[in-house]
Design a protein around this motif. Structure first.
Motif, PDB file in Angstrom:
ATOM      1  N   HIS A 282     -28.016  75.671 -52.375  1.00  0.00           N
ATOM      2  CA  HIS A 282     -27.698  74.559 -51.469  1.00  0.00           C
ATOM      3  C   HIS A 282     -28.037  73.237 -52.148  1.00  0.00           C
ATOM      4  CE1 HIS A 282     -27.465  72.129 -47.840  1.00  0.00           C
ATOM      5  NE2 HIS A 282     -28.687  71.686 -48.089  1.00  0.00           N
ATOM      6  N   HIS A 283     -27.130  72.261 -52.009  1.00  0.00           N
ATOM      7  CA  HIS A 283     -27.381  70.921 -52.535  1.00  0.00           C
ATOM      8  C   HIS A 283     -27.771  69.992 -51.394  1.00  0.00           C
ATOM      9  CE1 HIS A 283     -25.973  66.908 -54.361  1.00  0.00           C
ATOM     10  NE2 HIS A 283     -27.123  67.246 -54.918  1.00  0.00           N
ATOM     11  N   ASP A 284     -28.967  69.421 -51.489  1.00  0.00           N
ATOM     12  CA  ASP A 284     -29.433  68.452 -50.504  1.00  0.00           C
ATOM     13  C   ASP A 284     -29.031  67.070 -51.004  1.00  0.00           C
ATOM     14  OD1 ASP A 284     -30.855  66.653 -48.929  1.00  0.00           O
ATOM     15  OD2 ASP A 284     -32.561  67.999 -48.678  1.00  0.00           O
ATOM     16  N   GLU A 285     -27.923  66.561 -50.482  1.00  0.00           N
ATOM     17  CA  GLU A 285     -27.393  65.291 -50.979  1.00  0.00           C
ATOM     18  C   GLU A 285     -28.348  64.135 -50.709  1.00  0.00           C
ATOM     19  OE1 GLU A 285     -23.474  64.571 -49.575  1.00  0.00           O
ATOM     20  OE2 GLU A 285     -22.665  66.451 -50.378  1.00  0.00           O
ATOM     21  N   GLU A 286     -29.020  64.159 -49.565  1.00  0.00           N
ATOM     22  CA  GLU A 286     -29.921  63.067 -49.218  1.00  0.00           C
ATOM     23  C   GLU A 286     -31.113  63.006 -50.166  1.00  0.00           C
ATOM     24  OE1 GLU A 286     -32.531  61.437 -45.392  1.00  0.00           O
ATOM     25  OE2 GLU A 286     -31.143  63.113 -45.152  1.00  0.00           O
ATOM     26  N   ALA A 287     -31.704  64.171 -50.466  1.00  0.00           N
ATOM     27  CA  ALA A 287     -32.862  64.214 -51.361  1.00  0.00           C
ATOM     28  C   ALA A 287     -32.452  64.234 -52.829  1.00  0.00           C
ATOM     29  CB  ALA A 287     -33.714  65.436 -51.051  1.00  0.00           C
ATOM     30  N   GLY A 288     -31.199  64.588 -53.099  1.00  0.00           N
ATOM     31  CA  GLY A 288     -30.733  64.669 -54.479  1.00  0.00           C
ATOM     32  C   GLY A 288     -31.269  65.876 -55.224  1.00  0.00           C
ATOM     33  N   THR A 289     -31.629  66.940 -54.488  1.00  0.00           N
ATOM     34  CA  THR A 289     -32.174  68.144 -55.108  1.00  0.00           C
ATOM     35  C   THR A 289     -31.319  69.358 -54.755  1.00  0.00           C
ATOM     36  OG1 THR A 289     -33.628  68.567 -53.214  1.00  0.00           O
ATOM     37  CG2 THR A 289     -34.530  67.251 -55.022  1.00  0.00           C
ATOM     38  N   TRP A 290     -31.554  70.446 -55.484  1.00  0.00           N
ATOM     39  CA  TRP A 290     -30.883  71.712 -55.245  1.00  0.00           C
ATOM     40  C   TRP A 290     -31.914  72.737 -54.796  1.00  0.00           C
ATOM     41  CZ3 TRP A 290     -25.557  72.442 -56.116  1.00  0.00           C
ATOM     42  CH2 TRP A 290     -24.906  71.347 -56.721  1.00  0.00           C
TER      43      TRP A 290
ATOM     44  N   ARG B 293     -34.665  77.499 -41.280  1.00  0.00           N
ATOM     45  CA  ARG B 293     -33.737  76.539 -41.890  1.00  0.00           C
ATOM     46  C   ARG B 293     -33.183  77.073 -43.208  1.00  0.00           C
ATOM     47  NH1 ARG B 293     -37.225  72.863 -39.411  1.00  0.00           N
ATOM     48  NH2 ARG B 293     -38.600  72.606 -41.198  1.00  0.00           N
ATOM     49  N   SER B 294     -34.050  77.717 -43.999  1.00  0.00           N
ATOM     50  CA  SER B 294     -33.570  78.292 -45.259  1.00  0.00           C
ATOM     51  C   SER B 294     -32.556  79.405 -44.998  1.00  0.00           C
ATOM     52  CB  SER B 294     -34.753  78.850 -46.066  1.00  0.00           C
ATOM     53  OG  SER B 294     -35.604  77.810 -46.492  1.00  0.00           O
ATOM     54  N   ALA B 295     -32.825  80.249 -43.992  1.00  0.00           N
ATOM     55  CA  ALA B 295     -31.893  81.325 -43.661  1.00  0.00           C
ATOM     56  C   ALA B 295     -30.562  80.768 -43.188  1.00  0.00           C
ATOM     57  CB  ALA B 295     -32.506  82.224 -42.585  1.00  0.00           C
TER      58      ALA B 295
END
Length: 399
Positions: free
Chosen positions: A27-35, A15-17
């Motif tokens: 990458h910005h994870d909008e759902e988690a609100g983290t980068w 998934r990271s790759a």
């Protein structure tokens, strides 16, 4: 985690790759609100700049009273100048000379543990060696009763198993996990505090007494500060070696020709273990908080954002490592980030490396062949928390 889920870590890597290939190194994870930072240069920058990427998450993550007390001396979650003060003080007691001087005892302990399974053609290498070896070493170093090692093992299992969390935990999940773990933290705190008070009243030659006596600019460590460091060394310190040993057995089993080369030329063992650390970092990511708006990987990341430095992805950055998914026991150079980078470079790395090398030297001396059992379950930890084997049945042939 059961053997059916043994490729969960590979799934996280995939998934990271995919994120890196699709959207670049950040990458910005909008759902988690983290980068999430996925490349080697980016992760190196994040870990080497505490002024911009803080280890202090005060006000951003759930608060639990017992954890706050425990954190007082845990410099992993500190920024300068507090980090410098604590690290300088504990460095006076936990010196390279102290670590190097442990070699004969570590080798002897490994031999004694394997003596206990001398008549067996199959044993669980985690139960027999990977767990007890580093616990005994650190307990003796700290002057705490080795007989209490089942207690230390239970604490580590509660703190690092990840049984309270899924692969993607939100703040509510984290709060529930903190609440579930709090009684263990309270028990650990009380135990170590009693141990420190005993050493204040009855100084001895061990590491705890040296921590009590350490002084920098006229300052000494308070009892609760020593608790944080002793707990860090006792729990996080031993679990890293446990993970390294189990991960190395699995890796060697999956790469028999490479393992044979290492066995025939033991001088290559340290490099081979570094490659295991690169491919299977025990702690696959580290969190940081941005102290100001930061430009990174083509993104402008706001102040007070939570950012995850993905060590596992950085260690397999194809722009930085040749054939990153291949196990190369002679890889040189091997600038993996498993032990961190910058001021927070893992304090216990020299001890973990020494224990890993000596454990395998003894294993190779005792057994002409070792193979992971094919008809018994291998159990893994939750890889989103720690990449490690929980149970590892091993079939052996004696030398």
């Amino acid at each position: 985690m059961t053997t059916q889920e043994s490729f969960a870590f590979e799934g996280l890597l995939a998934r990271s790759a995919e994120l890196r290939e699709r959207g670049g190194p950040v990458h910005h994870d909008e759902e988690a609100g983290t980068w999430r930072v996925l490349d080697h240069p980016g992760v190196s920058r994040v870990l080497s700049d505490p002024a911009a990427f803080s280890s202090d998450f005060s006000g951003l993550t759930p608060v639990q009273e017992d954890f706050e007390t425990f954190r007082k001396g845990n410099f992993v979650g500190m920024d300068p100048p507090d980090h410098r003060k604590l690290r300088t003080l504990v460095s006076q007691a936990f010196t390279p000379r102290v670590v190097a001087g442990l070699e004969p005892r570590i080798r002897a302990i490994a031999g004694e543990l394997l003596d206990e399974v001398a008549g067996a053609s199959r044993f669980d290498v985690v139960d027999a060696l990977a767990y007890p070896l580093p616990i005994i070493v650190i307990a003796e170093l700290l002057g705490v009763p080795v007989a209490d090692r089942p207690l230390f093992t239970r604490w580590a299992q509660v703190l690092f198993s990840g049984d309270q969390l899924g692969e993607s935990a939100d703040m509510e999940d984290i709060q529930r996990a903190l609440d579930a773990i709090a009684p263990t933290i309270r028990e650990m705190n009380a135990y170590i505090l009693d141990h420190i008070r005993h050493h204040r009243a009855h100084p001895g030659p061990g590491l705890t007494s040296r921590l009590v006596e350490a002084e920098c600019d006229g300052e000494r460590l308070e009892d609760q500060e020593i608790v944080g460091f002793v707990a860090l060394l006792l729990i996080a310190g031993h679990i890293t070696t446990t993970a390294l040993l189990g991960n190395a057995v699995v890796t060697f089993d999956r790469n028999p020709s490479a393992a044979a080369a290492v066995r025939s030329a033991p001088g290559g063992l340290p490099a081979a273990l570094e490659e295991v650390l690169r491919m299977l970092p025990p702690f696959p990511e580290l969190g940081r908080r941005t102290t100001r708006e930061i430009e990174l990987g083509g993104h402008r990341i706001p102040e007070n954002s939570i950012l995850m430095a993905d060590l596992a992805a950085a260690n397999r950055d194809p722009a930085f490592f040749d054939r990153p998914d291949s196990f190369d026991p002679a890889r040189n150079p091997n600038p993996h980030l498993t032990f961190g980078h910058g001021i927070h470079f893992c304090f216990g790395a020299p001890l973990a490396r020494l224990e890993g090398r000596l454990a395998f030297e003894v294993l190779f001396e005792r057994f002409r062949d070792m193979a992971v059992a094919t008809d018994a379950p291998v159990e893994f930890q939750n890889p989103s928390v720690i990449v490690s084997v929980r149970h590892l049945p091993l079939d052996v042939e004696r030398a």
